[in-house]
Design an enzyme around this catalytic site. Structure first.
Site, short mmCIF file in Angstrom:
data_model
loop_
_atom_site.label_atom_id
_atom_site.label_comp_id
_atom_site.label_asym_id
_atom_site.label_seq_id
_atom_site.Cartn_x
_atom_site.Cartn_y
_atom_site.Cartn_z
N HIS A 182 -2.37 -1.04 -3.52
CA HIS A 182 -3.53 -0.14 -3.37
C HIS A 182 -3.27 1.10 -4.19
CE1 HIS A 182 -4.28 -2.04 0.86
NE2 HIS A 182 -4.79 -2.78 -0.14
N MET B 77 -0.32 1.14 5.03
CA MET B 77 -1.17 1.47 6.16
C MET B 77 -2.26 0.43 6.28
SD MET B 77 -1.67 3.97 8.30
CE MET B 77 -2.93 4.19 9.52
N SER C 257 0.85 -1.18 0.00
CA SER C 257 0.00 0.00 0.00
C SER C 257 0.89 1.24 0.00
CB SER C 257 -0.95 -0.05 1.21
OG SER C 257 -1.87 0.99 1.14
N THR C 258 0.73 2.10 0.99
CA THR C 258 1.50 3.33 1.03
C THR C 258 3.00 3.05 0.93
OG1 THR C 258 -0.15 3.94 2.66
CG2 THR C 258 1.62 5.52 2.25
N ASP D 145 -4.79 -4.77 5.78
CA ASP D 145 -5.10 -5.61 4.62
C ASP D 145 -3.94 -6.57 4.33
OD1 ASP D 145 -6.34 -6.63 2.40
OD2 ASP D 145 -5.71 -5.00 1.06
#
Lengths: 1077, 126
Positions: free
Chosen positions: A189, A282, A163-164, A285
């Protein structure tokens, strides 16, 4: 609580307003300012010191990228990119991420509402505020160490979730993966549409192919699939193929794509064949999914805290105990590779260890058959696995070990102690190599020494385990066959021998039947096998019965057939011949045993076993087309130099004085001159030199013969021109005459190219006779004459069927059963003689039998009964015999009734005439019948008579012409309803006016002014009316082309000597045509 | 050792079956049945209790190797002693038979002593 200070940089006043309003709803956020362009933003950053900025990358004046680059270098701030969903926006966004932006968010639009955006934006701002933004290091090459190529890994999958900060982390990992890595599936993401550009960008940087996943894409080695934004990606498997399903669905952890969705499906479908990794990001998930992967046996990795932009998702995973290893970003690619090796080589090391432990339990250092079987099966598995993984040293060693065990089994490992030690050493060597592969992906050791030790052990020269054991085995087979000479003689049992004789004869008969089948279908392995097996069985029993000669011969033939069965040899006519001769020889040997059981070591006098064995060897070595070398004496007899009696005298002389040669002996006797002997010797050598042949495509030959045909025609045209030219130069005439001679020689030579001896056809017939006679309960021998007579290759197939028909006739009806023959005072065995010779431009083939002959009375009776004939008087014998060729007389039963003759002889006649051939029958009652057929040597040239009709020329095939005459007025008759007739030799023949049929204006309309040509076609004869007979000619037949293919009465065209075109008449078709008029 | 064991001879060549039968008799084995190929041998094996199989390799319909594989794949028969008769000690053939679980092999021609020795060796291991 300290609020997070946010600066909004955007050229759109509306966006600035919306962002400010939306973010002000969150108490922990404070929008401290907004800037319409980078220049204002720079000042505000300095003045307001925000914690996080949102940046539009598509701005006028200075673009966002340039601004960001400067910002990151001099004043690093957590930055969130705001971008439109355009392609250009996507590219800029990725560049921004590359430069150091923390995250990206799409501008609201379409179904993506402002409300959706604001909560996400707020979350991203919170995350970004905690991120430790560092000055961007220059290209991240430092951490990337070269990674070796991976072994075959089709069944492995690597799943990555991020993600991030993930775009950078993915770049770090994926750029290091080699091009043949296992397939990788990625969930990052990211908003919809950015993923396309992200995949394109990575594709340009990675050795692997990176693409945005589409539904049903296969997961293959060397490919990275990135889940498209706004869609979930699910791994599935169909058979051995992994593929992804890309579909929409509810968000999971507020995410679509969600890492958990990918990981859970990977756990389910790839199980222990997968590796999962959670990178920076973050939220939670992927943590649960990674746990499921671990439980399914997959290797799992979490990125360590220090190298994470946000240590959220990895942290959750670690908390759940889902990660096997916690690894810094730079090491993740290497960890993948290590895990792939380990997974790949796991089964290999397991197999080898299994074999090693079995080996430990062997006692007495002797490997019995059961253990050997187990090891061999084990080694097969190891070999297959090692080859799959390209672990060549392991494969080599395992092959060597199999080879040693094979030799051990057939008792060819002399030094058992050393053999045992070698196998032991081989197993530990395989363990060593496999372990090395498992840990490092390679093996630096050398197995050549070991392979050499194996070769020494087995006494083999070539130190390669791959060499086929064929040579050694073949010789060992011969040895064992030779050793069998000392076979036990307690087997000499009379009843056994009798059984053997009976059974062997049956087997040999079986061979003869099957080889006929094989000749029709040389590729059919079933047939080869059916011939191979009897030889094999005969050999086996013969070895027990001490029948060494039979055993050796059967063994040689069996070997030959074995090669044919394995595809090492083609089934050629020489091979079939030699097998048949071999079968005959075996039969002779077995029959000799029947009459004299004590003769097992003797060779029948008329059997030249050495010559036969020699031929077997030559066929086996691929020296096809071996002419049977005639003996010198035979050549001398054939040439009429000496008589057979003289030859015998010479042979007797040799017997008395061994060492002398026949030529020498004959010269000493004064029977021949040295010159005659040397000429005969040269002939003998010539026979052998005929061996050098080359194969040429028949099409090429046909083309060449066509061209030569053209040349001949052009030559005639030149000649014609010269003849009419008044100023012909003498020298020119002479030179051209020379050219003509060469051309005709060329024509002869080129037609000769397609000529082959009729021998093969005769041999097939001879087999047929054997076959048929057995079925008919008759005993028949076949004699052949003139087998070397040549005929056009194309004709061979054409004449085969009519000949077979006649042979069947002779066997079925012509020859009597043995009892009847004995009553008639003939020998029990019937005779069929096939002979061939050239006569004129034709080949004549005679089929003679010494059967009962044709019964004239019965033929006549039948003919009258069937209204074929009105009166039985005035017919010559030949004419009576010809009656059987008429259709009304020859259905099987009827013909059998009248004369015991002929199935469908009319069909035979038709077929022969189609080939422009002729058939005659000679017969003497009680003594036999002869069919004499003649065919043109080739279908390419026709012997014809050129006739003139009006302005046109036509060619009548010579074989169809019975006579030519000038009709008298009296012979002409015109009967109403019957048409015009001409009386020729007492017969009324229909008159056909060619000019009428072809619509021409003739020179003469009255028959008594013109010429009548009596022509036969089918079973009819008619008189054709023509203006003039021009002459006889051999013409090359040309087709009229596709458009004029089926013109009635015309079979083709030819270019005549003067360059004009003449049409070739097809009598039968012409008659049909005339009758329909 | 027990000479009353029931031995099945499988060979398509009747004379060969007789040869082997005679050799077995010379060593004292009298309880012998015959089959002319693998298919028939399987029928015999399923209908009566056989203690030992001596089978030829090369046979129509079902070869000795196929018969061996069928025997080893059968729960009831898989431990059956199986002696393969081959014409030559060809390594690839022997290896194939050994992998398929043959008890031993014997090369034509052989004496009654050799045959007896092989049978004893196989029976001892059971």
């Amino acid at each position: 609580m300290k609020k997070i200070r946010v600066l909004i940089v955007d050229d759109s006043a509306i966006v600035r307003k919306i962002f400010s309003e939306e973010l002000s709803k969150y108490p922990d956020l404070e929008v401290v300012g907004a800037a319409p362009d980078p220049f204002v933003a720079r000042d505000k950053i300095v003045a307001l010191k925000p914690d996080v900025i949102t940046l539009d990358v598509e701005m006028p004046r200075m673009d966002g990228i340039t601004f960001l680059r400067k910002l990151m270098r001099y004043y690093p701030l957590p930055t969130i990119i705001v971008s439109s969903l355009t392609q250009k926006g996507g590219k800029l966004t990725l560049e921004a991420l590359d430069i150091g932006a923390v995250d990206v968010i799409a501008k609201p639009g379409g179904s993506y509402s402002v409300g959706d955006m604001s909560s996400q934006l707020a979350e991203k701002i919170r995350v970004a505020s905690r991120v430790n933004v560092i000055r961007k290091a220059e290209p991240a090459a430092a951490g990337a160490e070269p990674i070796r190529a991976l072994a075959q890994t089709t069944n492995k999958v690597i799943a990555i979730g991020a993600s991030t900060g993930g775009t950078e982390a993915l770049k770090n990992v994926l750029t290091k993966m080699p091009a043949n890595s296992p397939g990788i599936v990625v969930v990052q993401h990211m908003p919809a549409h950015f993923t396309t550009a992200f995949a394109e960008r990575l594709n340009g940087m990675c050795p692997m192919t990176v693409k945005e996943a589409a539904d049903n894409d296969s997961v293959t080695p060397g490919t990275v699939l990135i889940a498209p934004g706004n869609y979930h990606m699910i791994l599935r498997r169909s058979g051995a193929r992994y593929y992804v399903e890309v579909k929409t669905g509810p968000m999971v952890h507020h995410q679509r794509p969600a890492v958990d969705i990918l990981f859970k499906s990977t756990a389910k479908y790839a199980g222990a064949n997968a590796i999962g990794v959670i990178l920076t990001g973050m939220g939670a998930d992927g943590a649960q999914g990674l746990l499921e992967m671990k439980q399914a046996g997959a290797g799992t990795i979490a990125q360590d805290e220090k190298s994470c932009v946000v240590f959220g998702m990895p942290k959750e995973a670690i908390k759940l105990g889902a990660a096997d290893k916690i690894v810094p970003l730079d090491q993740i690619a290497n960890e993948f590779i290590r895990m792939v090796y380990k997974m790949s080589y796991h089964s290999l090391t397991g197999l080898i260890d299994g074999m090693a432990s079995d080996f430990l339990f062997i006692d007495g250092r002797d490997i019995d058959i059961a253990a050997a079987g187990k090891f061999l099966n084990h080694l097969d598995q190891i070999l297959a696995e090692a080859e799959k993984l390209s672990a060549l040293p392991v494969a080599k060693v395992s092959r060597s070990l199999s080879h040693i065990l094979g030799k051990w089994l057939i008792d060819q490992v002399k030094d058992k102690e050393e053999g045992f030690g070698t196998i032991e050493k081989g197993i530990s060597l395989m363990q060593e190599a496999a372990d090395s592969y498992k840990n490092t992906g390679s093996y630096g050791g050398n197995v050549a020494d070991f392979i050499g030790r194996c070769a020494t052990l087995l006494g083999e020269e070539i130190p390669s385990a791959e060499t086929a054991p064929g040579a050694a085995d073949a010789s060992s087979a011969d040895e064992s066959a030779a050793a069998a000479g000392s076979a036990p003689d307690q087997m000499q049992d009379d009843s056994l021998l009798k059984d053997f004789i009976v059974e062997a004869c049956e087997y040999i008969d079986e061979i003869e039947v099957n080889i006929l089948n094989l000749e029709q279908e040389p590729e059919n392995k079933e047939f080869i096998n059916a011939i191979f097996r009897p030889f094999h069985s005969i050999k086996g029993v013969a070895s027990f019965l001490n029948l060494n000669i039979i055993r050796d011969l059967a063994h040689k033939l069996e070997n030959l057939l074995d090669k044919a069965r394995n595809g090492e040899l083609d089934v050629t006519p020489p091979l079939i011949d030699v097998v048949l001769d071999g079968a005959d020889a075996l039969k002779a040997l077995v029959n000799q045993l029947k009459t004299d059981p004590g003769s097992s070591q003797a060779i029948p006098e008329d059997l030249d076993l050495e010559e036969l064995k020699n031929r077997i060897r030559m066929v086996e070595e691929g020296e096809v087309d071996i002419p049977v070398r005639k003996k010198l004496g035979e050549i001398l007899v054939a040439d009429g130099v000496i008589t057979p009696e003289t030859l015998q005298k010479g042979l007797d002389a040799i017997e008395k004085k061994p060492g002398t040669k026949i030529g020498e002996a004959l010269i000493n006797e004064g029977e021949v001159t040295p010159k005659q002997v040397s000429r005969a010797l040269r002939k003998q050598v010539d026979q052998v030199s005929e061996v050098s042949t080359i194969r040429v495509d028949t099409h090429k030959l046909d083309d060449m013969i066509d061209m030569v045909g053209e040349l001949v025609i052009t030559q005639s045209m030149v000649q014609q021109d010269l003849n009419t030219s008044l100023h012909a130069d003498r020298n020119l005439m002479r030179d051209i005459a020379q050219l003509f001679r060469i051309t005709s020689a060329l024509q002869r030579a080129s037609t000769g190219l397609r000529m082959i001896p009729i021998k093969q056809t005769f041999q097939r017939m001879s087999r047929l006779v054997r076959d048929l006679s057995k079925a008919a309960g008759k005993s028949i021998s076949v004699e052949m004459e003139g087998e070397d007579t040549e005929i056009d290759r194309n004709m061979v197939d054409e004449i085969y069927n009519p000949l077979v028909h006649m042979i069947r006739n002779s066997v079925d009806h012509g020859l009597e059963v043995p009892a009847e023959r004995l009553r008639a005072g003939k020998s029990e065995k019937g005779l069929i003689r096939l002979s061939a010779y050239h006569r004129g431009g034709n080949i004549v083939i005679e089929i003679m039998d010494d059967g009962r002959g044709l019964n004239k009375e019965k033929i006549l009776d039948k003919a009258i009964k069937n209204n074929v004939l009105q009166s039985r008087d005035g017919l010559s014998d030949a004419e009576i015999y010809r009656l059987i060729l008429l259709p009304g007389l020859s259905t099987a039963e009827k013909v059998t009734d009248i004369s015991g003759r002929g199935v469908g002889m009319d069909v035979v006649k038709q077929a022969i005439e189609k080939l422009r051939g002729k058939i005659e029958i000679e017969s003497r009652q009680g003594e036999g019948t002869t069919f004499i057929t003649s065919f043109p040597l080739t279908m390419a040239i026709i012997d014809g008579m050129i006739v003139k009709v009006g302005p046109e020329r036509y060619i009548l095939p010579t074989p169809a012409i019975r006579q030519a005459l000038r009709p008298t007025r009296e012979s002409y008759n015109n009967v109403v309803g019957k048409g015009e007739t001409i009386r020729v030799m007492g017969q009324l023949l229909p008159l056909v006016r060619l000019y009428q049929l072809f619509g021409l204006e003739p020179d003469y309309k009255d028959p008594w002014d013109a010429i009548g040509v009596v022509v036969e076609g089918g079973d009819r004869s008619k008189c054709l009316l023509v203006d003039k007979i021009i002459g006889k000619a051999e013409v090359v037949i040309k087709s009229l082309g596709e458009g004029f293919k089926n013109i009635r009465g015309i079979s083709g065209g030819a270019i005549l000597g003067d360059g004009q075109v003449g049409l070739i008449i097809d009598p039968e078709g012409l008659f049909d045509f005339s009758e329909k008029q | 050792m027990d000479k009353s064991i029931k031995i099945l001879i499988v060979d398509d060549f009747a004379t060969m079956r007789k040869v082997i039968r005679n050799l077995l008799k010379q060593s004292g084995y009298e309880n012998i049945v015959e089959a002319e190929d693998g298919v028939n041998a399987l029928k015999v094996l399923q209908s009566q209790k056989i203690d030992f199989v001596v089978s030829d390799w090369n046979m129509p319909n079902m070869s000795g190797l196929e018969l061996l594989k069928a025997v080893r794949a059968d729960e009831e028969l898989k431990a059956l002693p199986f002696l393969m008769v081959t014409a030559e000690a060809l390594q690839e053939n022997v290896v194939a038979a050994v992998k398929a679980g043959v008890s031993n092999y014997i090369v034509k021609p052989f004496t009654s002593e050799t045959l007896d020795e092989k049978i004893k060796k196989i029976m001892e291991k059971i």
